[in-house]
Write an enzyme that holds these catalytic residues in place. Structure first.
Site, mmCIF file in Angstrom:
data_model
loop_
_atom_site.group_PDB
_atom_site.id
_atom_site.type_symbol
_atom_site.label_atom_id
_atom_site.label_comp_id
_atom_site.label_asym_id
_atom_site.label_seq_id
_atom_site.Cartn_x
_atom_site.Cartn_y
_atom_site.Cartn_z
ATOM 1 N N GLU A 46 20.167 2.168 -149.123
ATOM 2 C CA GLU A 46 20.208 0.655 -149.719
ATOM 3 C C GLU A 46 19.516 0.680 -151.026
ATOM 4 O O GLU A 46 18.914 1.136 -151.595
ATOM 5 C CB GLU A 46 19.309 -0.273 -148.661
ATOM 6 N N THR A 47 20.327 -0.674 -151.651
ATOM 7 C CA THR A 47 19.830 -1.140 -153.034
ATOM 8 C C THR A 47 19.430 -2.447 -152.907
ATOM 9 O O THR A 47 20.160 -3.251 -152.345
ATOM 10 C CB THR A 47 20.797 -0.605 -154.100
#
Length: 276
Positions: A46-47
């Site tokens: 995830e970002t």
């Protein structure tokens, strides 16, 4: 424009042993397409992108992206984003609780002796897994149906379904094939061990299977299931990432109102700026 950026390792006591998340601070003005493009380029689980909140009780707002889609909630990005926001000078409205706004709603985060911890969100789907899905899970996991002690829907956003095996050894021995659902697996360590359970998380990616190093959302929903059925008592520690060479440790506790809190260590590994 140049925006502050951190890469934070989550659920580990030292760098490079947990699950990293990329955090873009001061992300106001970015389009959804630009956020997704950057998350795809980062190619981490995830970002996240930190924005000003648009509800009164929130300290900040976060949007969470995998390389291919936006998520309403995820656990290790919640802790990593909160860590980055605090280390960049963020000041919460309440001394004891940092309130994160995300697509799933408001998620409280607090400081504990074991690191930051988030309050587990309510399950969107729960209940036992019926046939023929239970047999299908066994097949993609590469085990016999008889080896599944129990199976449960534990979806708090990403779509998790989980199975309980007889032991941590059985969990570590899994060599799944191509999975077509978000699958969590857990089993108990021997009594007296420092960690109560071993956890693994698998999800489909393209035509293959990806294993997540350490998964906050899954551990949160597993805790709600396993505590409610008496398989575990809180507080306890879960181990995850062992097969991948990580040393993820997830600390689970409850409070007087029986809320489940999921936390662990967070450490900044990269800091700087990105042009977005």
């Amino acid at each position: 424009m140049r925006r502050p950026f951190q890469q934070v390792d989550v659920f580990a006591g030292a760098p490079y042993l947990g699950n990293p998340v990329a955090v873009v601070l001061e992300a106001a003005g970015l389009s959804v397409g630009r956020m997704q493009q950057f998350a795809h380029w980062m190619n981490l689980s995830e970002t996240t992108f930190v924005l000003p909140p648009d509800v009164p009780d929130a300290d900040y707002q976060v949007r969470i992206f995998t390389p291919g889609a936006e998520l309403p909630f995820a656990g290790h990005p919640t802790l990593g984003t909160c860590h980055a926001w605090l280390s960049a000078g963020g000041t919460p409205q309440q001394a004891e609780v940092i309130m994160q706004q995300c697509a799933a709603g408001l998620v409280p985060v607090r400081r504990t002796a074991d690191g930051l911890a988030f309050a587990a969100p309510a399950l969107l789907r729960s209940g036992p897994v019926q046939e023929p899905l239970r047999s299908h899970i066994a097949a993609v996991a590469g085990i016999s149906a008889a080896e599944i002690v129990d199976a449960q829907w534990v979806d708090n956003g990403p779509g998790w379904v989980a199975i309980w095996l007889a032991s941590a050894t059985a969990v570590l021995a899994l060599r799944p094939g191509v999975v077509d659902l978000d699958l969590g697996v857990a089993g108990p360590h021997p009594a007296g061990s420092p960690e109560a359970i071993e956890v693994r998380a698998f999800f489909p990616a393209g035509s293959g299977t990806v294993e997540d190093p350490v998964t906050g959302s899954l551990n949160a929903s597993l805790a709600q299931w396993l505590l409610s059925t008496g398989r575990l008592t809180a507080p306890y520690v879960a181990s995850q990432g062992t097969v991948l060479g990580r040393q993820g440790r997830v600390h689970v506790s409850t409070d007087a109102e029986e809320n489940v809190w999921v936390g662990g260590g967070t450490v900044t590994c990269v800091t700087g700026e990105v042009e977005l």
